[in-house]
Write a protein that holds these residues in place. Structure first.
Motif, PDB file in Angstrom:
ATOM      1  N   GLU A   1       0.824  -1.214   0.000  1.00  0.00           N
ATOM      2  CA  GLU A   1       0.000   0.000   0.000  1.00  0.00           C
ATOM      3  C   GLU A   1       0.852   1.255   0.000  1.00  0.00           C
ATOM      4  N   LYS A   2       1.970   1.229   0.710  1.00  0.00           N
ATOM      5  CA  LYS A   2       2.864   2.386   0.698  1.00  0.00           C
ATOM      6  C   LYS A   2       3.415   2.639  -0.706  1.00  0.00           C
ATOM      7  N   ILE A   3       3.846   1.576  -1.353  1.00  0.00           N
ATOM      8  CA  ILE A   3       4.409   1.735  -2.704  1.00  0.00           C
ATOM      9  C   ILE A   3       3.340   2.211  -3.681  1.00  0.00           C
ATOM     10  N   LYS A   4       2.154   1.643  -3.588  1.00  0.00           N
ATOM     11  CA  LYS A   4       1.083   2.029  -4.510  1.00  0.00           C
ATOM     12  C   LYS A   4       0.600   3.451  -4.231  1.00  0.00           C
ATOM     13  N   LYS A   5       0.632   3.873  -2.991  1.00  0.00           N
ATOM     14  CA  LYS A   5       0.184   5.226  -2.648  1.00  0.00           C
ATOM     15  C   LYS A   5       1.185   6.282  -3.090  1.00  0.00           C
ATOM     16  N   HIS A   6       2.470   5.983  -2.945  1.00  0.00           N
ATOM     17  CA  HIS A   6       3.489   7.009  -3.151  1.00  0.00           C
ATOM     18  C   HIS A   6       4.291   6.862  -4.439  1.00  0.00           C
ATOM     19  N   ILE A   7       4.442   5.633  -4.968  1.00  0.00           N
ATOM     20  CA  ILE A   7       5.444   5.446  -6.015  1.00  0.00           C
ATOM     21  C   ILE A   7       4.874   4.986  -7.347  1.00  0.00           C
ATOM     22  N   ILE A   8       3.981   4.003  -7.369  1.00  0.00           N
ATOM     23  CA  ILE A   8       3.524   3.472  -8.650  1.00  0.00           C
ATOM     24  C   ILE A   8       2.022   3.236  -8.646  1.00  0.00           C
ATOM     25  N   SER A   9       1.394   3.551  -9.764  1.00  0.00           N
ATOM     26  CA  SER A   9      -0.021   3.262  -9.977  1.00  0.00           C
ATOM     27  C   SER A   9      -0.198   2.780 -11.407  1.00  0.00           C
ATOM     28  N   TYR A  10      -1.284   2.069 -11.663  1.00  0.00           N
ATOM     29  CA  TYR A  10      -1.553   1.558 -13.008  1.00  0.00           C
ATOM     30  C   TYR A  10      -3.045   1.313 -13.156  1.00  0.00           C
ATOM     31  N   HIS A  11      -3.547   1.633 -14.357  1.00  0.00           N
ATOM     32  CA  HIS A  11      -4.983   1.502 -14.621  1.00  0.00           C
ATOM     33  C   HIS A  11      -5.233   1.727 -16.106  1.00  0.00           C
ATOM     34  N   ASN A  12      -6.098   0.896 -16.691  1.00  0.00           N
ATOM     35  CA  ASN A  12      -6.539   1.078 -18.084  1.00  0.00           C
ATOM     36  C   ASN A  12      -5.387   1.261 -19.071  1.00  0.00           C
ATOM     37  N   GLY A  13      -4.397   0.385 -18.974  1.00  0.00           N
ATOM     38  CA  GLY A  13      -3.316   0.410 -19.942  1.00  0.00           C
ATOM     39  C   GLY A  13      -2.269   1.478 -19.721  1.00  0.00           C
ATOM     40  N   LYS A  14      -2.300   2.134 -18.571  1.00  0.00           N
ATOM     41  CA  LYS A  14      -1.314   3.162 -18.257  1.00  0.00           C
ATOM     42  C   LYS A  14      -0.701   2.865 -16.897  1.00  0.00           C
ATOM     43  N   TYR A  15       0.537   3.272 -16.720  1.00  0.00           N
ATOM     44  CA  TYR A  15       1.155   3.217 -15.400  1.00  0.00           C
ATOM     45  C   TYR A  15       1.816   4.564 -15.134  1.00  0.00           C
ATOM     46  N   GLN A  16       2.057   4.862 -13.870  1.00  0.00           N
ATOM     47  CA  GLN A  16       2.747   6.093 -13.505  1.00  0.00           C
ATOM     48  C   GLN A  16       3.703   5.811 -12.364  1.00  0.00           C
ATOM     49  N   VAL A  17       4.995   6.056 -12.607  1.00  0.00           N
ATOM     50  CA  VAL A  17       6.019   5.933 -11.576  1.00  0.00           C
ATOM     51  C   VAL A  17       6.390   7.334 -11.105  1.00  0.00           C
ATOM     52  N   ASN A  18       6.308   7.561  -9.817  1.00  0.00           N
ATOM     53  CA  ASN A  18       6.616   8.870  -9.239  1.00  0.00           C
ATOM     54  C   ASN A  18       8.127   9.055  -9.197  1.00  0.00           C
ATOM     55  N   SER A  19       8.634   9.911 -10.063  1.00  0.00           N
ATOM     56  CA  SER A  19      10.081  10.084 -10.192  1.00  0.00           C
ATOM     57  C   SER A  19      10.711  10.739  -8.979  1.00  0.00           C
TER      58      SER A  19
END
Length: 580
Positions: free
Chosen positions: A234-252
């Motif tokens: 949950e910490k990693i998903k809240k602060h660092i990485i998310s993904y949904h509907n063919g997209k991901y986002q890594v918090n640089s």
């Protein structure tokens, strides 16, 4: 038409040579320079490619380089400015004020020096300074992710495929998706640096005490010992990485953008989130196992989300995977099991070394010479005749004898529980040994894991070993039973076989198999078949012929040095058996 593909100056230096659209030679520089993770100009690899093909530099029509230097002067500075603004307005920036520039961009001036004229000079000087004479052929720059895409699709034998390329960074990209159809490659989605799954995984690799961009395989192996920890995830998903509907986002802000007082690939914010990083060689605690498990699981889930979305959108079920992250066999296996993939191909050199191959393939196609082929083996490196080998053995004054039947004698040694060195034919491409430069043992006893790790490889006790098995027996031993000639896909070992081959069954009951056919490697196939006749098991343990921190051996002299410096008990090198 002769095309020399090269990559150097960053990671995984390598060279490749195509002649009339046919792959003649390929090798990573580290295997001939003997410097692990070689980053310099691949001069020794270039010399090998020319020698192997009987060509001179003046016979080469083009040099293909898998990078677009113009991106260093255009897109990357803009990305750096955006990242500086992002950090300035982020709440976390106030706690880590020591870096004036995002740490991931401190080498921006170096990147700017990689402009086209400087890169051309690097290539020309690399050839000239090292005695490679002749006319410098025209140098053509191919896109980095285009080269990765070409390295898999044009070698897959597929008529049509969805291609998933993901790495740390290439030009200004970190992930891209392509459709390969016939002779064409078409980009359909791009993710830009520093939104990078490669940087995400490298950050946790280094945080856990391993070398980033080199020891990601250690993190992958360690992950199997961990358990799902909801708080960590949950910490990693809240602060660092998310993904949904063919997209991901890594918090640089946790990877490249911020103060790096503890490591090169993660910022102080990751330390704020999880505490002090593990030091190299320090004891591995339960937290470290579980953090590795979480990083691996989230990489797999993010890739599944992206690839699954585009498989559904395009309706394509044949898949190619490339880029440095494509070396993660656990992720590859997860995708194969979780998604409706019908056929899959991954180049055994899917990291940046393989981009040298891809650049040559892409340029050949652009010049009208179709280079497509079906890669069923990876043996494009140096090979040595028995005459050459015996000359080395005599010079070294070692005890040896000629075998009448090398596979039979090797199988006998394995059945007796011996650890052997296996040096046969041309060297394989990629990071994994595939029956040309291998250390082999019986998989029948779990104690073999500790024996090899301690006495031969000198590496961490939790590192797993992989099986080589007869291709026709795949379905009997692991899930799906698909062909896996390059040891780059993970499968679940069938329940009834786990007690039979414990030395190649990882703690999570998975394996990273190599399926062997007689048509591609007759001597290695015959060895496994002979072992089956003696034990009833058509499987052997196969690990790379090297020790921790060194490249896989290449020459007979390399193999002798490794043999006599380790607990390997016999060396089977071409037609000869070397004893201690």
């Amino acid at each position: 038409m002769n095309i020399l593909g090269i990559f150097g100056g960053y990671y995984n230096s390598a060279a490749c040579l195509l002649g009339s659209g046919r792959l003649l030679a390929f090798i990573e520089e580290e295997k001939v320079s003997r410097n692990k993770d070689e980053k310099g100009f691949p001069v020794k690899a270039v010399k090998y490619c020319l020698k192997c093909s009987g060509l001179k530099l003046s016979d080469i029509n083009y040099i293909a380089f898998p990078w677009q230097p113009l991106k260093n002067l255009t897109t990357l500075p803009l990305i750096a400015v955006k990242e500086m603004i992002k950090r300035f307005f982020s709440s976390g920036a106030k706690t880590t004020p020591s870096s004036k520039l995002p740490a991931g961009f401190h080498d921006l001036l170096v990147l700017l020096q990689g402009a086209e004229s400087q890169t051309r000079h690097m290539i020309s000087a690399g050839l000239r300074y090292n005695g490679i004479d002749g006319r410098i052929p025209p140098i053509v720059f191919t896109g980095h992710h285009l080269s990765h895409a070409a390295s898999v699709f044009y070698a897959s034998g597929f008529d049509r495929s969805l291609i998933y390329v993901t790495d740390g960074m290439g030009d200004d990209l970190s992930t891209s998706l392509w459709i390969g159809e016939g002779k064409s490659l078409r980009s359909i989605k791009k993710f830009y640096f520093p939104n990078s799954l490669g940087e995400f995984y490298a950050a946790f690799t280094e945080f856990l005490g391993f070398e980033p961009y080199s020891h990601e395989g250690k993190l992958m192996g360690l992950a199997a010992y961990g358990e799902k920890d909801d708080e960590i995830i949950e910490k990693i998903k809240k602060h660092i990485i998310s993904y949904h509907n063919g997209k991901y986002q890594v918090n640089s802000l946790y990877t490249v953008n911020g103060a790096h007082d503890y490591g090169e690939r993660f910022t102080n914010l990751l330390v704020d989130l999880f505490g002090s990083p593990r030091l190299p060689e320090a004891k591995i605690e339960t937290f470290h196992f579980n953090l590795a498990h979480a990083a691996q699981a989230l990489l797999e889930q993010a890739s599944e989300n992206v690839l699954g979305y585009y498989m559904k959108k395009t309706g394509i079920k044949d898949v190619c995977i490339s880029g440095g992250v494509g070396m993660n066999c656990k992720m590859n296996g997860h995708l194969l099991h979780a998604l409706p993939i019908e056929k899959i191909f991954i180049n055994p050199a899917s990291n940046d070394a393989g981009s040298a191959m891809g650049a040559a393939l892409a340029l050949s196609m652009q010049k009208g010479v179709d280079p497509r082929f079906t890669m069923t083996h990876a043996c494009f490196g140096p090979g040595f005749s028995s005459v050459q080998v015996e000359a080395v053995l005599k010079e070294a004054r070692v005890k040896y004898r000629k075998s009448k039947n090398i596979p039979e004698d090797a199988a006998k040694a394995l059945a007796q529980g011996k650890i052997i060195g296996w040096h046969q034919g041309r060297q394989e491409a990629g990071a994994r040994a595939l029956g040309s430069r291998s250390i082999l043992a019986s998989p029948l006893s779990k104690s073999m894991i500790d024996k090899i790790n301690k006495n031969v490889k000198h590496r961490e006790p939790w590192r797993p070993f992989a099986p080589s098995l007869l291709a026709e027996c795949a379905g009997d031993y692991y899930s799906l039973g698909k062909m896996s000639p390059f040891m780059i896909l993970a499968f679940t070992v069938n329940k009834d076989k786990r007690r039979i081959i414990p030395a190649v069954t990882h703690i999570d009951n998975t394996c990273r198999p190599q399926t062997v056919t007689r048509s591609d490697n007759p001597r290695y196939y015959d060895l496994i078949r002979a072992f089956e006749k003696k034990t009833g098991v058509p499987v052997i343990l196969n690990t790379s012929f090297n020790v921790r921190g060194e490249p896989i051996v290449s020459t007979p002299a390399d193999s002798l040095r490794c043999f006599f410096a380790t607990g390997i008990e016999q060396l089977f090198i071409e037609d000869f058996i070397v004893e201690k």
